[in-house]
Scaffold this motif. Structure first.
Motif, PDB file in Angstrom:
ATOM      1  N   THR A 147     -15.143 -19.395 -14.028  1.00  0.00           N
ATOM      2  CA  THR A 147     -16.571 -19.376 -14.372  1.00  0.00           C
ATOM      3  C   THR A 147     -17.233 -18.163 -13.750  1.00  0.00           C
ATOM      4  O   THR A 147     -18.002 -17.441 -14.403  1.00  0.00           O
ATOM      5  CB  THR A 147     -17.269 -20.653 -13.883  1.00  0.00           C
ATOM      6  N   SER A 148     -16.955 -17.923 -12.469  1.00  0.00           N
ATOM      7  CA  SER A 148     -17.531 -16.765 -11.786  1.00  0.00           C
ATOM      8  C   SER A 148     -17.136 -15.466 -12.474  1.00  0.00           C
ATOM      9  O   SER A 148     -17.970 -14.577 -12.689  1.00  0.00           O
ATOM     10  CB  SER A 148     -17.069 -16.751 -10.322  1.00  0.00           C
TER      11      SER A 148
ATOM     12  N   PHE B   1     -15.490 -23.446 -19.153  1.00  0.00           N
ATOM     13  CA  PHE B   1     -15.046 -23.476 -17.753  1.00  0.00           C
ATOM     14  C   PHE B   1     -15.919 -24.420 -16.928  1.00  0.00           C
ATOM     15  O   PHE B   1     -15.424 -25.154 -16.073  1.00  0.00           O
ATOM     16  CB  PHE B   1     -15.083 -22.068 -17.150  1.00  0.00           C
ATOM     17  N   GLU B   2     -17.218 -24.373 -17.153  1.00  0.00           N
ATOM     18  CA  GLU B   2     -18.110 -25.265 -16.410  1.00  0.00           C
ATOM     19  C   GLU B   2     -17.840 -26.719 -16.760  1.00  0.00           C
ATOM     20  O   GLU B   2     -17.906 -27.603 -15.901  1.00  0.00           O
ATOM     21  CB  GLU B   2     -19.567 -24.906 -16.692  1.00  0.00           C
TER      22      GLU B   2
ATOM     23  N   VAL C  36     -17.869 -19.547 -20.461  1.00  0.00           N
ATOM     24  CA  VAL C  36     -18.635 -20.119 -19.346  1.00  0.00           C
ATOM     25  C   VAL C  36     -18.868 -21.608 -19.578  1.00  0.00           C
ATOM     26  O   VAL C  36     -18.666 -22.440 -18.681  1.00  0.00           O
ATOM     27  CB  VAL C  36     -19.975 -19.381 -19.163  1.00  0.00           C
TER      28      VAL C  36
END
Length: 760
Positions: free
Chosen positions: A520-521, A511-512, A508
């Protein structure tokens, strides 16, 4: 099937053929495989689809059209059948999946244009007829399929008038009726009369009743009189007398008509027709402009050229889902390709065609690292015949092929995982991987498809190798894939949930950092699932809500379905079955019937939510889901199997064995559309006032703000959401409540408030 599929409608009217249609209906009553034979242009396709349309009431489950003209590789024949049936290709036994889908269906399959791949088509048809006893096949071809039980029937040309026929008699013949109808379509004032009767009769007789040839001639009526058309045809067709006497005279007549029509085109239209022959399927205006718009045909003139060719019956315009696409008839396409070869431009045009689809794939892949990019990938899927044509052309260039395949990652995952894994495994096996963006994306796609399908023997490389290549290639959006690999192995194989959580949290963060919102989702929803497995239901909710809001905000239907599904199981485990129904239903509304695995997953969730209030419906849905999973060759796996399996036991235990077995078997016999209908049919028993309407906490909050008169913009500012996310939530609220407007939402909120006040 809940809705009976129909043949596609055509803009032009169907003329004549009453005798032939009656004969086909008679033949179909005595055989399950009828092959309509005839040369190109004689009207096999149009007759077969019209017969299927008019026979719809005789087949309880309707008819399906399998179009093979676009297919160049015999290995792709099963995929064409599966696509016609709406099956997402999960595994390599496509025909096995298709047989299971159609086993109990009373259905007519129209298999069109078999002649160029008869050896590949025949075994597929044979398998379906053997496995599916209520399926019949109406095929069109220039030669027999040579199968046991096959009845073949040669389609004659249109009925012709005699030279001496009067106006009334001649006007009733099919050939003249077709000429007049098509002439009126380009010149509404055209009328058959005593003055033009003789040349119209002569045209139809000279063209031997071949429908395509007559249509091509009639298309000239806007600028030429029948006398002028006949004079030019006579000059052209006279040349046939020197041709080979053992050739099919109708083929030579059609070729001569095509020659004549081609010679009458403007130079720009000729160039365009030649160039359009590189398209394997239906294409959009922008595609034609990019591939064909170069000297001596500039981009701005392509639209005019398309309109001109359409007016002259050299191509067809089709409109689906608000988008116009053009299609060159196969006979005309072959002719155009021959003319293109004479110019020496074929390779250059195929290079331009490849460049277009390589660019579309690259742009879709790039967009997917930031947002959902569903529209881009749906376009690629709609134009899959041309994607495959481009892949075949690029094959000699390994690096370019690897890059192209890797950029199709999301298309393979959603629409054709079996094909994607087959192509990637074949291309990447035994080669040295280079630290380039193309190789990173291809390897990431191959590993993902192998993992999703459970074919770990097909996995090439490792997540660590992928991460190393990504770092060297500067492909930041894929660097966190290694964390996914670690997390899923720890969660689903070693059951080390602590390691899985740590890896997902790292994913996370990474990816962010690079702005990869779709992944991320996915990672956020996976973190929620980890918390659920450890019994931390309250801790799971924020992860899942973040995942869902992010997916909706970036219009990522794929990850939104996953987040809704995860939230549904959280609500089941929390005892909030009405809310769970709403989440699973929202996910089900975002997937097509062809995605049988997703339909099965949502059906299982709804079944688990319904167990306490309607055990029979739950068992039926569980049975249906098991059948769909068999079709997709994808059994329930961790983490969901740890909740699905006990739920099945609980539902069966709630019923007497005989009733439970009957419900299970009834579900097993259902098609995906029927499963969807049953899953969305809510039980009237046991609705909970604590979760009105099946809305989530966030949806209920938004509904209450709508009732107070707040706009979407105001709600977004108040809740720190994007306006797009608010609108997406509102769409789901309307669907769950079964209403159509904000005013109805406000009325529903008022009713809930009054009910709660009365209860107190």
């Amino acid at each position: 099937m809940s809705t009976v599929p129909r043949m596609p409608s055509r803009a032009s009217s169907f003329i004549g053929r009453k005798k032939e249609m009656a004969e086909l209906r008679r033949q179909m009553a005595h055989t399950r495989l009828l092959t309509v034979l005839g040369p190109g242009g004689v009207g096999k396709t149009r007759l077969a689809t019209e017969v299927a349309r008019r026979q719809a009431d005789h087949f309880a489950d309707g008819s399906l059209l399998v179009e093979l003209a676009e297919v160049r590789d015999g290995a792709m024949i099963p995929d064409a059948f599966a696509r016609a049936a709406g099956i997402t290709l999960q595994k390599e036994d496509t025909i096995g999946a298709l047989s299971r889908r159609l086993t109990d269906r009373h259905l007519l399959l129209v298999v069109d244009n078999c002649e160029h791949l008869v050896a590949a088509v025949a075994p597929v048809v044979a398998r379906l007829l053997k496995d599916c006893q209520r399926v019949s096949v109406l095929a069109t071809s220039r030669e027999r399929l040579n199968l046991d039980g096959e009845t073949s029937w040669s389609l004659p040309p249109l009925m012709l008038p005699d030279s001496a026929d009067g106006l009334g008699v001649a006007a009733s013949t099919d050939a003249v009726r077709l000429f007049v109808d098509r002439a009126r379509s380009v010149g509404p004032g055209f009328d058959l009369n005593a003055r033009n009767l003789a040349p119209v009769i002569a045209i139809c007789r000279k063209l031997e009743g071949i429908p395509l040839a007559i249509e091509l001639a009639a298309a000239r009526s806007a600028t030429l009189s029948p006398d002028e058309i006949m004079a030019r045809l006579d000059d052209r067709l006279r040349l046939l007398t020197g041709g080979s006497r053992d050739a099919d005279v109708r083929h030579r007549t059609l070729r001569a008509t095509l020659d004549w029509s081609y010679d009458l085109l403007e130079p720009a239209e000729r160039a365009l027709l030649q160039r359009l022959s590189v398209f394997a399927g239906a294409f959009r205006l922008d595609a034609a402009q990019e591939v064909c718009g170069f000297d001596p045909l500039d981009v701005d003139r392509v639209l005019d050229g398309l309109q001109g060719l359409s007016d002259k019956s050299m191509l067809q315009a089709e409109r689906t889902d608000g988008q116009t696409r053009f299609r060159v008839l196969e006979t005309v396409r072959e002719y155009g390709a021959q003319k293109l070869a004479e110019t020496g431009e074929t390779n250059a045009l195929r290079d331009r065609h490849l460049a277009l689809y390589s660019r579309l794939a690259r742009e879709a892949s790039d967009a997917r690292t930031k947002r959902g990019a569903m529209a881009e990938h749906k376009r690629l899927w709609a134009e899959m015949p041309d994607v495959r044509e481009a892949l075949d052309w690029v094959h000699p260039d390994l690096d370019a092929e690897v890059e192209f395949l890797g950029n199709l990652r999301h298309l393979w995952v959603i629409f054709a995982p079996a094909e994607g894994l087959r192509r990637l495994f074949g291309t990447l096996s035994g080669i040295d991987y280079k630290p380039t963006r193309g190789y990173v994306r291809a390897l990431a796609t191959e590993l993902g498809l192998a993992g999703r399908s459970g074919r770990h023997d097909k996995a090439l490389g490792t997540p660590e190798l992928l991460a190393d290549l990504a770092i060297k290639a500067g492909e930041e959006a894929f660097m966190a894939i290694r964390h996914f690999g670690v997390a899923y192995y720890a969660e689903r194989v070693t059951r080390d949930l602590k390691t899985a959580r740590q890896a997902l949290e790292a994913a996370v963060a990474e990816f962010e950092r690079v702005g990869n919102l779709p992944d991320t989702s996915m990672a956020l929803a996976s973190l929620g699932a980890i918390e659920m497995q450890e019994g931390n239901l309250e801790a799971a909710a924020p992860w899942i809500e973040r995942a869902l809001e992010l997916a909706l905000e970036i219009e990522d239907d794929y990850d939104a379905v996953g987040a809704f599904y995860t939230r549904g199981w959280l609500e089941v485990l929390s005892g909030d079955t009405e809310a769970a129904y709403g989440s699973f239903s929202a996910a089900l509304g975002m997937v097509g019937d062809g995605d049988v695995l997703s339909v099965a997953q949502q059906a299982e969730g709804i079944a688990a939510a319904a167990t306490a209030t309607d055990a029979r419906q739950a068992v039926t849905l569980f049975g249906a889901a098991s059948s769909l999973r068999d079709e997709a060759e994808s059994p329930a796996s961790l983490p969901w199997s740890r909740w699905i399996e006990p739920a099945i036991v609980a539902a069966l235990s709630a019923l007497p064995k005989e009733i439970g077995d009957k419900a299970w078997n009834a579900g097993r016999a259902m098609s995906a559309p029927r499963v969807r209908d049953l899953a969305l049919r809510r039980s009237g028993k046991g609705k909970r006032a604590a979760a009105p309407g099946g809305l989530s906490r966030r949806e209920l909050e938004i509904a209450q703000l709508v009732a107070k008169g707040h706009t979407s913009k105001a709600i977004a500012e108040r809740l720190f959401l994007s306006e797009r996310t608010v609108e997406s939530h509102l769409d789901h609220i309307l669907g769950k409540l079964g209403v159509n407007s904000r005013a109805q939402v406000a009325a529903w909120v008022a009713e809930q408030s009054a009910a709660e006040g009365g209860a107190r």
